[in-house]
Motif scaffolding. Structure first.
Motif: not given
Length: 270
Positions: A157-169, A199-209
């Motif tokens: 669920q933690h992974s799902k929450i992180a993905k959800l937060l990033l999807r919402y912005g 952390a890996g999710m955020c590294i990828k998302a940060a490339e275009t943040s």
């Protein structure tokens, strides 16, 4: 839940500043006051933090080496994260993120967005939920997950929450008051598989943040009729590595490769 073991760092270790012992002897208000004084002593502009409750605030470089050592010690012991947890002073949204309550987090996001006009990436109410900072270290929900979140049993669920937060912005490169990011908290010496994944999710998302919330147009698409369509860039989808772009003409959000989204100085009206 006892938050004192946050970083598994002995509290009697020999350090230049025996900060942990001092903070542990104080109640949460005393801890906040002590940390505030400490931050001021290393020239942190706390007035800027007050003026920017959802952002990174003062990120000035700490010049003096002893001040840097003090800042490192504050980060190493988790500041007042343990005290905030023991005082049950986290927000309900932050606590749900840390505990891995995916359904509750999703409900609170949906409830926040209910009635908001598009594009959501320009809505203050959503930003307030995604980026409000907690504890004296100024931790966003994502930062809370990879710091204080280590105190809770890790689940999918933690992974799902992180993905959800990033999807919402949610900002993948948010910084605490000391300049530490999700990667510092999630991929350091006390990393767990859960925090490493986030952390890996955020590294990828940060490339275009830097695209988030900006006006843009579509280009290079096989469907030529879509090229040139204007919109506003939204959140990041971890699984597809695409970003949302709200197209006012269609009154809907599409998800596209970032290579097909070009930022434009022209303002897009919803």
């Amino acid at each position: 839940m006892d938050f004192r073991d946050l970083h598994n760092i002995p509290f009697d270790r020999d350090a230049e500043y025996q900060l942990a012992r001092k903070l542990e002897s104080l109640d949460i208000n005393g801890q906040r006051s002590e940390i505030r004084s400490l931050l001021i002593s290393v020239d942190t502009d706390l007035d800027l933090a007050a003026d920017e409750p959802y952002g990174n605030a003062d990120q000035s470089i700490i010049v003096d080496s002893k001040d840097r050592d003090l800042a490192r010690e504050l980060f190493a012991i988790g500041g007042d994260i343990p005290g905030t947890g023991n005082a049950r002073a986290f927000s309900s949204f932050g606590m749900n993120c840390m505990q891995g309550d995916f359904l509750r987090v999703r409900y609170m996001l949906e409830e926040t967005c209910d009635g908001l006009s598009q594009p959501l990436s320009r809505q203050e109410r959503l930003r307030r939920l995604l980026e409000s900072r907690e504890t004296s270290l100024r931790l966003s929900p994502l930062l809370l997950m990879v710091s204080a979140g280590k105190n809770f049993p890790a689940t999918k669920q933690h992974s799902k929450i992180a993905k959800l937060l990033l999807r919402y912005g949610a900002s993948p490169d948010a910084k605490d008051v000391l300049g530490k990011t999700v990667v510092h908290y999630g991929a350091g010496a006390m990393a767990t598989p859960m925090t490493m994944e986030i952390a890996g999710m955020c590294i990828k998302a940060a490339e275009t943040s830097d695209m988030y919330g900006k006006s843009a147009k579509l280009e290079g698409l096989q469907n030529a009729a879509m090229n040139g369509k204007m919109g506003c860039v939204g959140g990041f989808d971890v699984d597809s590595e695409r970003r949302g772009i709200y197209i006012p003409e269609f009154k809907k959000e599409l998800w596209g490769k970032t290579s097909n989204i070009r930022i434009t100085p022209k303002t897009v009206e919803p």
